[in-house]
Design a protein around this motif. Structure first.
Motif, PDB file in Angstrom:
ATOM      1  N   ALA A 671       0.834  -1.204   0.000  1.00 42.83           N
ATOM      2  CA  ALA A 671       0.000   0.000   0.000  1.00 42.83           C
ATOM      3  C   ALA A 671       0.874   1.261   0.000  1.00 42.83           C
ATOM      4  O   ALA A 671       0.565   2.242  -0.684  1.00 42.83           O
ATOM      5  CB  ALA A 671      -0.925  -0.008   1.217  1.00 42.83           C
ATOM      6  N   ALA A 672       1.982   1.235   0.766  1.00 34.75           N
ATOM      7  CA  ALA A 672       2.897   2.372   0.775  1.00 34.75           C
ATOM      8  C   ALA A 672       3.508   2.577  -0.610  1.00 34.75           C
ATOM      9  O   ALA A 672       3.665   3.719  -1.074  1.00 34.75           O
ATOM     10  CB  ALA A 672       3.993   2.154   1.816  1.00 34.75           C
ATOM     11  N   TYR A 673       3.839   1.479  -1.288  1.00 32.03           N
ATOM     12  CA  TYR A 673       4.378   1.574  -2.648  1.00 32.03           C
ATOM     13  C   TYR A 673       3.360   2.205  -3.592  1.00 32.03           C
ATOM     14  O   TYR A 673       3.701   3.036  -4.441  1.00 32.03           O
ATOM     15  CB  TYR A 673       4.796   0.195  -3.151  1.00 32.03           C
ATOM     16  CG  TYR A 673       5.018   0.152  -4.640  1.00 32.03           C
ATOM     17  CD1 TYR A 673       6.106   0.802  -5.213  1.00 32.03           C
ATOM     18  CD2 TYR A 673       4.119  -0.507  -5.473  1.00 32.03           C
ATOM     19  CE1 TYR A 673       6.303   0.783  -6.589  1.00 32.03           C
ATOM     20  CE2 TYR A 673       4.304  -0.531  -6.846  1.00 32.03           C
ATOM     21  CZ  TYR A 673       5.396   0.118  -7.400  1.00 32.03           C
ATOM     22  OH  TYR A 673       5.574   0.115  -8.756  1.00 32.03           O
ATOM     23  N   PHE A 674       2.104   1.829  -3.446  1.00 30.28           N
ATOM     24  CA  PHE A 674       1.062   2.407  -4.296  1.00 30.28           C
ATOM     25  C   PHE A 674       1.043   3.927  -4.155  1.00 30.28           C
ATOM     26  O   PHE A 674       1.015   4.660  -5.157  1.00 30.28           O
ATOM     27  CB  PHE A 674      -0.301   1.821  -3.930  1.00 30.28           C
ATOM     28  CG  PHE A 674      -1.461   2.540  -4.578  1.00 30.28           C
ATOM     29  CD1 PHE A 674      -1.726   2.377  -5.930  1.00 30.28           C
ATOM     30  CD2 PHE A 674      -2.265   3.376  -3.830  1.00 30.28           C
ATOM     31  CE1 PHE A 674      -2.791   3.047  -6.529  1.00 30.28           C
ATOM     32  CE2 PHE A 674      -3.335   4.054  -4.419  1.00 30.28           C
ATOM     33  CZ  PHE A 674      -3.603   3.891  -5.772  1.00 30.28           C
ATOM     34  N   PHE A 675       1.078   4.420  -2.928  1.00 30.63           N
ATOM     35  CA  PHE A 675       1.041   5.865  -2.720  1.00 30.63           C
ATOM     36  C   PHE A 675       2.345   6.544  -3.116  1.00 30.63           C
ATOM     37  O   PHE A 675       2.366   7.726  -3.445  1.00 30.63           O
ATOM     38  CB  PHE A 675       0.699   6.179  -1.266  1.00 30.63           C
ATOM     39  CG  PHE A 675      -0.765   6.096  -0.942  1.00 30.63           C
ATOM     40  CD1 PHE A 675      -1.710   6.624  -1.800  1.00 30.63           C
ATOM     41  CD2 PHE A 675      -1.203   5.482   0.231  1.00 30.63           C
ATOM     42  CE1 PHE A 675      -3.071   6.551  -1.498  1.00 30.63           C
ATOM     43  CE2 PHE A 675      -2.552   5.409   0.538  1.00 30.63           C
ATOM     44  CZ  PHE A 675      -3.497   5.944  -0.331  1.00 30.63           C
ATOM     45  N   ALA A 676       3.445   5.817  -3.082  1.00 33.76           N
ATOM     46  CA  ALA A 676       4.737   6.399  -3.458  1.00 33.76           C
ATOM     47  C   ALA A 676       4.920   6.453  -4.963  1.00 33.76           C
ATOM     48  O   ALA A 676       5.665   7.297  -5.477  1.00 33.76           O
ATOM     49  CB  ALA A 676       5.869   5.583  -2.839  1.00 33.76           C
TER      50      ALA A 676
END
Length: 700
Positions: A671-676
């Motif tokens: 999920a953090a990768y998606f936002f990054a």
């Protein structure tokens, strides 16, 4: 190095016991690795080596002569046996008969695959004919600083003769390729006793009849040049002598930390660049010297140097004697734009009808008087290596300008190498960049389960990552594991207490110096506590607020400063908690601090949007495995709250969720990768729950 008062000679590192029993290809590899280990002999990716070996033809069973030569794009210092191309010498000799002349020499590269021995997939380099047509079994081609200092001087031919006599010959400048291979062949035929040749503005070829002898000749020739230069330059002020003094080390890094994000923003409008800072002694001697600007304007000489460093560096307008950093920062946009315009004019002056289109017009090398050298490239390794090549160029300029007059490559020759169609074809074959290539991430709580999983995800997608944590031992272990998998260039660590303004500012400055700036902040540092409200002490309340609310504010505030200095947007991701939306019994301090995080993220999303700074939140729930906050008292307290034991707690959380699934650190990292990533380029102010479904935490 050439800047030492007593030049240090190369050591003969050949170990006869280690070499005993090696095959000819293994001896070639051993020799190559020894030569490539010393950057004074050749830099990363530079130079090449070869051996002509008798092999059994897999088709006929007959014994044939095969050229083993470093393949395209390899590095002699680190390569393995599979880094060598192998080609039938009989077929390479046959190429002479179809060569149509210098106007058509580039087409000869297309014939090299037809000469391949034993279906070797390693592509042969443009330098293959240079090795094939030297009639000796073993050949070294190195770019030693001491040799290029002679080769790049106005009196190159006379100096070569003075130093080496008939032992080492000299050939005028010629771009590497098939024609130069024929030149070398002709030289060897006319000078059968010669042990090598200096190529003007390029480097050194040496040869021998066995691996040991070839290596010994290469070392001896370079050492003779080092000794001669040492004698001739003793007492001669380098680069016209010092014009100023270098700033103290801490001040140099402080200045670099301010300059690098601004430069990065200016050069990253199309492709994100990563920076490298170098203030070693050789660099400082050059950037404090009287003749630095004049020499820098001449550009580099050796083609390998030039391809890595562009036509010339940009000298930053900074006066260490009367420093005005704010004025320097204000002047950077105009300086960068002037460099671009100059580069575009160079392209227009020298372009040919079939030249590839104009490439990135920004400088690679930035020289800051009294401070050091900054380099920018598409990845950290390339930025570092580009800096190493320019240090070699500095060493060359030091020697050449002390003994004669330094000369860079003629502008048309430089252009023809930079925009060589063969180089363009090589660039076109490069793999597509990964999704986070050129991105720089700071992850707080980076040594914990969620932080480390997020770092792993980012590194796998090509990002550079700085891990921040208060646990020094865990930081070291985590970083070492990442470096082993992804390379040391892309991982850095910093001890940081998120509640300290000074520590947070210092960490961002360190990040700027190490990588050039910031694109992604994952604010993940955290604690957890559990206690009934009447047993919640003020100390416990304040500690939760300090780390989970104030800490997120301090880290974000500093990130905003860097991101706005760059002016190219960015992404901030808060690792929140389901407890920020849904209250839990016996955890008022923790839940309230987490709710504060969520509202801070909303506020920052409003403020950051005009500058392209996105702020989003990932809300985990019950990430027990690998999570440091579930160690010790918190685990005991939550187990007690729900009247279960440690072993039953994860199962309780799983059954409590709508999807009946455990939530793992890798799920939060995704999920953090998606936002990054650019996948969420149009998302800000959002919350994504990764909790396997919790109706109380539904955001709407």
């Amino acid at each position: 190095m050439l800047d030492e008062k007593t030049p240090r000679l190369l050591l003969d590192q050949w170990d006869a016991a280690k070499a005993a029993g090696m095959s000819e290809p293994e001896l070639l590899l051993y020799r190559s690795n020894l030569l490539g280990a010393d950057k004074r002999i050749t830099n990363y990716g530079g130079g090449n080596t070869s051996a002509k070996v008798m092999e059994t033809d897999p088709l006929t069973g007959e014994t044939v002569e095969v050229l083993w030569v470093k393949g395209s794009g390899g590095d002699v210092g680190t390569m393995k046996l599979d880094g060598f191309a192998t080609l039938y010498m009989e077929k390479l000799e046959a190429l002479r008969g179809i060569y149509r002349g210098v106007e058509f020499e580039d087409e000869m590269v297309g014939y090299l695959p037809h000469c391949t021995f034993d279906l070797n997939p390693r592509a042969a380099s443009i330098d293959t004919p240079l090795h094939a047509y030297v009639p000796r079994r073993h050949v070294d081609h190195m770019h030693a600083d001491a040799i290029i200092a002679i080769a790049a001087s106005k009196d190159s031919r006379a100096l070569t003769r003075e130093i080496f006599g008939d032992e080492i010959g000299w050939l005028p400048w010629k771009r590497p390729g098939y024609e130069l291979g024929l030149w070398l062949s002709k030289f060897c035929a006319e000078n059968p006793e010669a042990k090598g040749v200096v190529l003007e503005s390029h480097g050194l070829f040496t040869w021998g009849d066995d691996a040991r002898g070839c290596y010994a000749t290469t070392i001896a020739v370079i050492n003779r040049a080092i000794e001669w230069l040492g004698e001739r330059t003793a007492g001669v002020p380098a680069f016209g002598g010092p014009a100023t003094t270098a700033a103290p080390a801490a001040e140099r890094r402080r200045i670099a930390a301010r300059l690098m994000p601004v430069i990065r923003g200016l050069v990253s409008t199309e492709t994100r660049m990563v920076g490298h800072f170098d203030d070693q002694d050789a660099v400082l001697e050059f950037v404090t010297a009287t003749d630095m600007r004049a020499l820098a304007a001449l550009g580099t000489s050796c083609p390998d140097h030039f391809l890595r460093t562009k036509i010339r560096p940009l000298v930053v307008d900074f006066d260490p004697a009367a420093p005005d950093l704010e004025a320097t920062l204000a002047g950077l946009p105009a300086a960068v734009e002037a460099y671009r315009a100059d580069y575009a004019a160079y392209y227009e002056r020298r372009r040919r009808p079939d030249s590839p289109g104009l490439r990135d017009p920004n400088a690679v090398v930035y020289l800051v008087p009294g401070v050091g050298m900054i380099t920018f490239a598409k990845d950290k390794a390339t930025a570092r290596i580009s800096g190493e090549f320019y240090v070699n160029a500095i060493n060359v300029m030091r020697g050449a300008s002390a003994i004669s007059e330094y000369r860079g490559l003629p502008e048309q020759e430089a252009f023809d190498i930079e925009y060589w169609l063969l180089e363009e074809a090589k660039l076109q074959r490069m793999p597509r960049p990964k999704s986070l290539a050129g991105r720089i991430a700071l992850i707080t709580g980076g040594a914990g389960g969620i932080g480390a999983a997020t770092a792993e995800r980012f590194l796998a997608e090509g990002a550079c990552v700085m891990l921040a944590d208060i646990d020094k031992a865990a930081l070291g272990e985590t970083a070492a594991a990442f470096a082993a998998r992804h390379g040391a260039d892309v991982v850095r660590t910093v001890e940081m207490n998120v509640t300290s303004e000074e520590a947070v500012a210092a960490a961002h400055a360190e990040l700027a110096v190490e990588f050039g700036g910031l694109d992604i902040l994952v604010s993940n540092a955290g604690i957890a506590s559990s206690a009934p409200v009447e047993e919640t002490t003020l100390e416990l309340w304040n500690r939760n607020m300090a780390i989970l609310s104030t800490g997120y504010f301090l880290v974000s505030r500093e990130a905003f400063r860097v991101l706005r200095a760059q002016g190219i947007g960015g992404s901030i991701v808060f690792i929140g908690s389901k407890n920020g939306l849904a209250a839990s019994p016996g955890a008022s301090a923790y839940c309230t601090a987490k709710a504060s995080e969520l509202h801070l993220a909303r506020c920052l999303a409003l403020e950051g949007a005009p500058d392209g700074i996105r702020v989003n939140v990932v809300n985990p729930d019950a990430v027990l495995r690998g999570s440091k906050i579930w160690e010790g008292e918190w685990l005991d307290q939550r187990a007690a709250t729900y009247r279960t034991d440690k072993e039953g707690l994860e199962e309780m959380y799983r059954q409590r969720s709508l999807l009946k699934r455990s939530v793992l650190p890798g799920d939060i990292a995704e999920a953090a990768y998606f936002f990054a990533s650019e996948a969420s380029a149009k998302s800000t102010g959002n919350i994504v729950n990764v909790d396997a479904g919790n109706v109380q935490a539904f955001t709407r």
